[in-house]
Scaffold this motif. Structure first.
Motif, mmCIF file in Angstrom:
data_model
loop_
_atom_site.group_PDB
_atom_site.id
_atom_site.type_symbol
_atom_site.label_atom_id
_atom_site.label_comp_id
_atom_site.label_asym_id
_atom_site.label_seq_id
_atom_site.Cartn_x
_atom_site.Cartn_y
_atom_site.Cartn_z
ATOM 1 N N LYS A 118 0.810 -1.226 0.000
ATOM 2 C CA LYS A 118 0.000 0.000 0.000
ATOM 3 C C LYS A 118 0.840 1.272 0.000
ATOM 4 C CE LYS A 118 -4.152 -1.913 2.212
ATOM 5 N NZ LYS A 118 -3.729 -3.306 2.373
ATOM 6 N N ARG B 9 -4.026 8.607 0.532
ATOM 7 C CA ARG B 9 -4.464 7.461 1.341
ATOM 8 C C ARG B 9 -4.077 7.664 2.790
ATOM 9 N NH1 ARG B 9 -0.583 6.985 -2.009
ATOM 10 N NH2 ARG B 9 0.320 5.063 -1.231
ATOM 11 N N LYS C 256 -14.938 3.925 12.517
ATOM 12 C CA LYS C 256 -15.136 3.906 11.062
ATOM 13 C C LYS C 256 -16.032 5.061 10.617
ATOM 14 C CE LYS C 256 -16.574 0.930 7.235
ATOM 15 N NZ LYS C 256 -17.005 -0.435 6.842
ATOM 16 N N LYS D 130 -14.143 4.968 1.081
ATOM 17 C CA LYS D 130 -13.634 3.585 1.026
ATOM 18 C C LYS D 130 -12.911 3.219 2.319
ATOM 19 C CE LYS D 130 -13.148 3.538 -4.019
ATOM 20 N NZ LYS D 130 -12.233 3.308 -5.164
ATOM 21 N N VAL D 131 -13.532 3.499 3.426
ATOM 22 C CA VAL D 131 -12.913 3.231 4.730
ATOM 23 C C VAL D 131 -13.064 1.747 5.056
ATOM 24 C CG1 VAL D 131 -12.890 3.798 7.186
ATOM 25 C CG2 VAL D 131 -13.477 5.561 5.494
ATOM 26 N N GLU D 132 -11.928 1.068 5.202
ATOM 27 C CA GLU D 132 -11.913 -0.348 5.540
ATOM 28 C C GLU D 132 -11.287 -0.515 6.926
ATOM 29 O OE1 GLU D 132 -9.729 -2.363 2.532
ATOM 30 O OE2 GLU D 132 -10.961 -1.596 0.885
ATOM 31 N N VAL D 133 -12.038 -1.097 7.838
ATOM 32 C CA VAL D 133 -11.534 -1.352 9.191
ATOM 33 C C VAL D 133 -11.482 -2.864 9.387
ATOM 34 C CG1 VAL D 133 -11.913 -1.045 11.664
ATOM 35 C CG2 VAL D 133 -12.477 0.813 10.079
ATOM 36 N N VAL D 134 -10.282 -3.384 9.597
ATOM 37 C CA VAL D 134 -10.089 -4.819 9.791
ATOM 38 C C VAL D 134 -9.738 -5.065 11.255
ATOM 39 C CG1 VAL D 134 -8.744 -6.853 9.130
ATOM 40 C CG2 VAL D 134 -9.293 -5.095 7.410
ATOM 41 N N VAL E 138 -6.645 0.163 9.507
ATOM 42 C CA VAL E 138 -7.578 0.978 8.726
ATOM 43 C C VAL E 138 -6.908 1.398 7.435
ATOM 44 C CG1 VAL E 138 -8.945 3.101 8.673
ATOM 45 C CG2 VAL E 138 -8.660 1.855 10.835
ATOM 46 N N TYR E 139 -7.652 1.268 6.348
ATOM 47 C CA TYR E 139 -7.212 1.819 5.068
ATOM 48 C C TYR E 139 -8.331 2.715 4.553
ATOM 49 C CZ TYR E 139 -5.758 2.256 0.214
ATOM 50 O OH TYR E 139 -5.374 2.764 -1.008
ATOM 51 N N ALA E 140 -8.000 3.938 4.225
ATOM 52 C CA ALA E 140 -9.004 4.884 3.744
ATOM 53 C C ALA E 140 -8.401 5.724 2.626
ATOM 54 C CB ALA E 140 -9.491 5.780 4.877
#
Length: 236
Positions: A48, A147, A205, A214-218, A228-230
């Protein structure tokens, strides 16, 4: 939904503890995370970080996330390490002019708008005095597009999981750190105070989504850690 999330008046207490623990910060982190902290940071940035990125390391501390990032993608353009404590930054890496150390707080960053293509934060943003303002500032200094990558403690929405994790930070982690590192290690007891003030993962989130798409919370480790990837989209 209350958006005044953050440490508020507890912030100076946390800064005092971090200042005391600065000389052994990395070693203490390994103790209380059972040596998983570096792996979690590495997983967060894998594939990333891109060649030519201008990176802001938010709450860089002693630069451990920057070291991992440069190993992952040595062809980034620059990495600016921002932290409130000079005692932390003085231990951060200097890489032939590629890394830069700046003292500052999340809520009022000393940068012009749109000057970074990537922001990373490793186990740091929970220490924001005001989380909403911190995310607003991160968004401001990021370009369009850009990002955001975060690895940090999490608070599961499940009451039972959250209570179990709170017990670890309140009792177990300080004892482990004290046994291994002496009185300075016990300073990690303030992590429990930061955990109490954390928003649940679902609310985190929602908060990030105010400024990013496109907020991804794993959730990892039963939700006690999140990555978190946003994205900040290109302005139309």
């Amino acid at each position: 939904m209350a958006m005044s999330l953050g440490l508020g008046g507890f912030w100076p207490t946390v800064m005092r503890s971090l200042r005391r623990i600065a000389p052994v910060y990395e070693e203490v982190n390994k103790t209380i995370s059972f040596s998983t902290d570096l792996r979690l940071r590495s997983e967060a940035v894998a594939d990333k970080v891109y060649e030519g990125d201008v990176v802001l390391d938010v709450g860089a501390g002693n630069g451990v996330f920057t070291k991992i990032l440069l190993t992952t993608q040595p062809k980034v353009s620059d990495v600016v390490m921002l932290d409130a404590l000079p005692e932390m930054l003085e231990r951060a890496p200097q890489d032939n002019g590629k890394t830069h150390r700046v003292v500052g707080v999340f809520e009022n960053m000393p940068f012009r708008g749109g000057c970074f293509t990537l922001a990373v934060a490793g186990f740091a943003l929970r220490d924001a005095r005001n989380m909403k303002q911190a995310f607003s500032e991160i968004s401001r200094v990021l370009s369009d597009p850009a990002r955001l990558i975060i690895a940090d403690l999490g608070k599961p929405d499940s009451f039972f999981k959250s209570a179990a994790i709170a017990l670890y930070w309140r009792l177990v982690a300080p004892v482990l750190a004290f046994i291994k590192h002496g009185p300075v290690g016990y300073e990690v007891h303030t992590i429990y105070g930061t955990y109490r003030r954390l928003p649940p993962n679902s609310l985190l989130k929602t908060l990030i989504a105010l400024y990013f798409t496109k907020v991804e919370v794993v959730e990892k480790m039963f939700g006690g850690v999140v990555t978190v990837y946003a994205e900040k989209p290109r302005r139309k």
